[in-house]
Design a protein around this motif. Structure first.
Motif, PDB file in Angstrom:
ATOM      1  N   THR A   1      -0.752  -3.851  -2.375  1.00 55.27           N
ATOM      2  CA  THR A   1      -2.143  -3.405  -2.271  1.00 55.27           C
ATOM      3  C   THR A   1      -2.063  -1.880  -2.193  1.00 55.27           C
ATOM      4  N   ALA A   2      -2.400  -1.228  -3.317  1.00 58.46           N
ATOM      5  CA  ALA A   2      -2.126   0.209  -3.413  1.00 58.46           C
ATOM      6  C   ALA A   2      -3.370   1.068  -3.236  1.00 58.46           C
ATOM      7  N   ASN A   3      -3.244   2.093  -2.417  1.00 65.99           N
ATOM      8  CA  ASN A   3      -4.299   3.101  -2.243  1.00 65.99           C
ATOM      9  C   ASN A   3      -3.784   4.421  -2.842  1.00 65.99           C
ATOM     10  N   PRO A   4      -4.599   5.470  -2.847  1.00 65.56           N
ATOM     11  CA  PRO A   4      -4.141   6.731  -3.433  1.00 65.56           C
ATOM     12  C   PRO A   4      -2.858   7.258  -2.784  1.00 65.56           C
ATOM     13  N   GLU A   5      -2.682   6.979  -1.496  1.00 63.05           N
ATOM     14  CA  GLU A   5      -1.479   7.450  -0.814  1.00 63.05           C
ATOM     15  C   GLU A   5      -0.231   6.829  -1.441  1.00 63.05           C
ATOM     16  N   ILE A   6      -0.298   5.546  -1.722  1.00 67.23           N
ATOM     17  CA  ILE A   6       0.834   4.845  -2.343  1.00 67.23           C
ATOM     18  C   ILE A   6       1.089   5.399  -3.744  1.00 67.23           C
ATOM     19  N   VAL A   7       0.009   5.582  -4.516  1.00 67.66           N
ATOM     20  CA  VAL A   7       0.158   6.079  -5.888  1.00 67.66           C
ATOM     21  C   VAL A   7       0.767   7.486  -5.878  1.00 67.66           C
ATOM     22  N   MET A   8       0.281   8.334  -4.992  1.00 67.16           N
ATOM     23  CA  MET A   8       0.795   9.710  -4.925  1.00 67.16           C
ATOM     24  C   MET A   8       2.234   9.712  -4.432  1.00 67.16           C
ATOM     25  N   HIS A   9       2.539   8.862  -3.457  1.00 67.21           N
ATOM     26  CA  HIS A   9       3.911   8.804  -2.961  1.00 67.21           C
ATOM     27  C   HIS A   9       4.857   8.355  -4.085  1.00 67.21           C
ATOM     28  N   ALA A  10       4.423   7.350  -4.840  1.00 68.65           N
ATOM     29  CA  ALA A  10       5.250   6.843  -5.938  1.00 68.65           C
ATOM     30  C   ALA A  10       5.513   7.956  -6.968  1.00 68.65           C
ATOM     31  N   ASN A  11       4.525   8.831  -7.130  1.00 66.69           N
ATOM     32  CA  ASN A  11       4.691   9.928  -8.103  1.00 66.69           C
ATOM     33  C   ASN A  11       5.598  11.043  -7.607  1.00 66.69           C
TER      34      ASN A  11
ATOM     35  N   ASN B   1      10.329   0.630  -7.226  1.00 61.11           N
ATOM     36  CA  ASN B   1      10.078  -0.550  -6.401  1.00 61.11           C
ATOM     37  C   ASN B   1       8.660  -1.102  -6.596  1.00 61.11           C
ATOM     38  N   ILE B   2       7.691  -0.200  -6.682  1.00 58.67           N
ATOM     39  CA  ILE B   2       6.305  -0.633  -6.920  1.00 58.67           C
ATOM     40  C   ILE B   2       6.210  -1.334  -8.280  1.00 58.67           C
ATOM     41  N   GLN B   3       6.978  -0.809  -9.243  1.00 56.87           N
ATOM     42  CA  GLN B   3       6.926  -1.392 -10.591  1.00 56.87           C
ATOM     43  C   GLN B   3       7.560  -2.788 -10.648  1.00 56.87           C
ATOM     44  N   LYS B   4       8.265  -3.161  -9.578  1.00 55.16           N
ATOM     45  CA  LYS B   4       8.838  -4.523  -9.527  1.00 55.16           C
ATOM     46  C   LYS B   4       7.797  -5.549  -9.090  1.00 55.16           C
TER      47      LYS B   4
ATOM     48  N   GLY C   1       4.479  -0.074   7.175  1.00 56.58           N
ATOM     49  CA  GLY C   1       3.935   1.193   6.678  1.00 56.58           C
ATOM     50  C   GLY C   1       4.583   1.551   5.345  1.00 56.58           C
ATOM     51  N   LEU C   2       4.026   2.573   4.702  1.00 54.77           N
ATOM     52  CA  LEU C   2       4.580   2.998   3.419  1.00 54.77           C
ATOM     53  C   LEU C   2       5.575   4.139   3.644  1.00 54.77           C
ATOM     54  N   PRO C   3       6.663   4.235   2.946  1.00 49.52           N
ATOM     55  CA  PRO C   3       7.105   3.387   1.829  1.00 49.52           C
ATOM     56  C   PRO C   3       8.003   2.227   2.252  1.00 49.52           C
ATOM     57  N   ARG C   4       8.224   2.091   3.576  1.00 49.59           N
ATOM     58  CA  ARG C   4       9.238   1.124   4.030  1.00 49.59           C
ATOM     59  C   ARG C   4       8.928  -0.303   3.585  1.00 49.59           C
ATOM     60  N   GLN C   5       7.646  -0.704   3.709  1.00 49.68           N
ATOM     61  CA  GLN C   5       7.347  -2.111   3.455  1.00 49.68           C
ATOM     62  C   GLN C   5       7.634  -2.518   2.005  1.00 49.68           C
ATOM     63  N   GLU C   6       7.209  -1.694   1.044  1.00 51.20           N
ATOM     64  CA  GLU C   6       7.466  -2.038  -0.364  1.00 51.20           C
ATOM     65  C   GLU C   6       8.961  -1.904  -0.674  1.00 51.20           C
ATOM     66  N   ASN C   7       9.605  -0.918  -0.057  1.00 54.17           N
ATOM     67  CA  ASN C   7      11.052  -0.765  -0.279  1.00 54.17           C
ATOM     68  C   ASN C   7      11.810  -1.973   0.261  1.00 54.17           C
TER      69      ASN C   7
ATOM     70  N   ASP D   1       8.358  10.124  -5.539  1.00 53.47           N
ATOM     71  CA  ASP D   1       9.587   9.456  -5.104  1.00 53.47           C
ATOM     72  C   ASP D   1       9.922   8.383  -6.145  1.00 53.47           C
ATOM     73  N   GLN D   2      10.873   8.708  -7.010  1.00 51.14           N
ATOM     74  CA  GLN D   2      11.183   7.830  -8.145  1.00 51.14           C
ATOM     75  C   GLN D   2      11.642   6.433  -7.687  1.00 51.14           C
ATOM     76  N   GLY D   3      12.429   6.393  -6.610  1.00 49.41           N
ATOM     77  CA  GLY D   3      12.923   5.110  -6.099  1.00 49.41           C
ATOM     78  C   GLY D   3      11.761   4.219  -5.667  1.00 49.41           C
TER      79      GLY D   3
END
Ligand code: UDP
Length: 243
Positions: free
Chosen positions: A39-49, A57-60, A164-170, A51-53
């Motif tokens: 469940t992604a919010n702008p914070e997740i999208v910006m963090h993903a941009n 992970n989000i792309q999985k 919390g992000l990014p730990r949970q998706e990682n 932090d390549q790792g």
């Protein structure tokens, strides 16, 4: 079933309503399929941009849904509007409800020991037919496989990960291959809300799409993190201007 995906800064969002995604997930759970949902919010999208790792992970994820009005506004700016905001907290509540109706089992990972205990106790009362497969606080040794083994053995249908992000998706992406079934979903601070240690915004604020402002007022220390919201919208506007 709508499989359309919308690209928001390289995060591929499923163009679904809350009802659509609930139907999809219910079917997958009934078929014992393994699912990773973000469940992604702008914070997740910006963090993903940044932090390549984390982006990998989000792309999985099997499904990425729009949690937060910022994503909806952003998708409108680029002319590819997503249908509606699906707050992760509400999706969790709906899944618990369905879980209680259908005798699913659930595992809860994350938050402080007393918070996760209190949250599980509240959930037990509210959703009496949901099976509690287990729970663990979110401050554990990442090199140990104890929690993963426990989840694998207890075969829950739902696994809520509140780190919390990014730990949970990682955590989910890193361990997904170890599990045979289950819906894995990162739920941020939801256990704190269920346990009553953090309050969600009053309904009127939620309806006005001002939940973010309420959080900012209640937890001013979050202001730095919230700066990503305007930065996110500026990036979306730049994409629009570039055509
Ligand atoms: N948390 C955790 N382990 C950690 C760090 C955080 O279990 O190593 C928990 C924290 O106690 C809280 C939840 O993760 O219950 C969400 O934390 P935060 O508010 O930082 O994340 P957000 O919801 O803003 O993504």
């Amino acid at each position: 079933m709508n499989e359309t995906k919308i690209n928001v800064l390289n995060v591929m969002f499923n163009s679904v309503t809350k009802e659509n995604i609930l139907n999809i997930l219910t079917k997958r759970i009934a078929e014992n399929k393994k699912t990773f949902l973000v469940t992604a919010n702008p914070e997740i999208v910006m963090h993903a941009n940044s932090d390549q790792g984390y982006m990998e992970n989000i792309q999985k994820a099997d499904y990425v849904i729009a949690d937060g009005i910022g994503i909806i506004i952003g998708s409108k700016i680029i002319g590819q509007p997503l249908p509606e905001r699906i707050p992760g907290f509400e999706l969790m509540q709906e899944l618990l409800k369905k879980g209680s109706e259908s005798n699913w089992s659930a595992y809860f990972l994350g938050a402080k020991q007393e918070v996760v205990e209190k949250a599980v106790e509240t959930i037990r009362k509210q959703y009496p037919n949901l099976q509690i497969a287990g729970y663990h606080d979110g401050f554990f040794d990442w090199d140990s496989n104890m929690i993963q083994d426990e989840i694998k053995k207890s075969k829950p249908d739902l696994i809520f990960v509140a780190l919390g992000l990014p730990r949970q998706e990682n955590f989910i992406a890193k361990n997904l291959a170890k599990f045979d079934k289950g819906l894995f979903i990162g739920v941020g601070g939801s256990f704190d809300v269920i346990a009553g240690t953090v309050k969600r915004a009053p309904v009127i604020w939620q309806k006005l799409n001002l939940e973010w402002l309420y959080r900012l007022i209640k937890q001013p220390s979050r202001w730095r993190r919230m700066l990503v919201l305007p930065l996110f919208l500026i990036r979306m506007l730049k994409i629009k201007l570039k055509g």
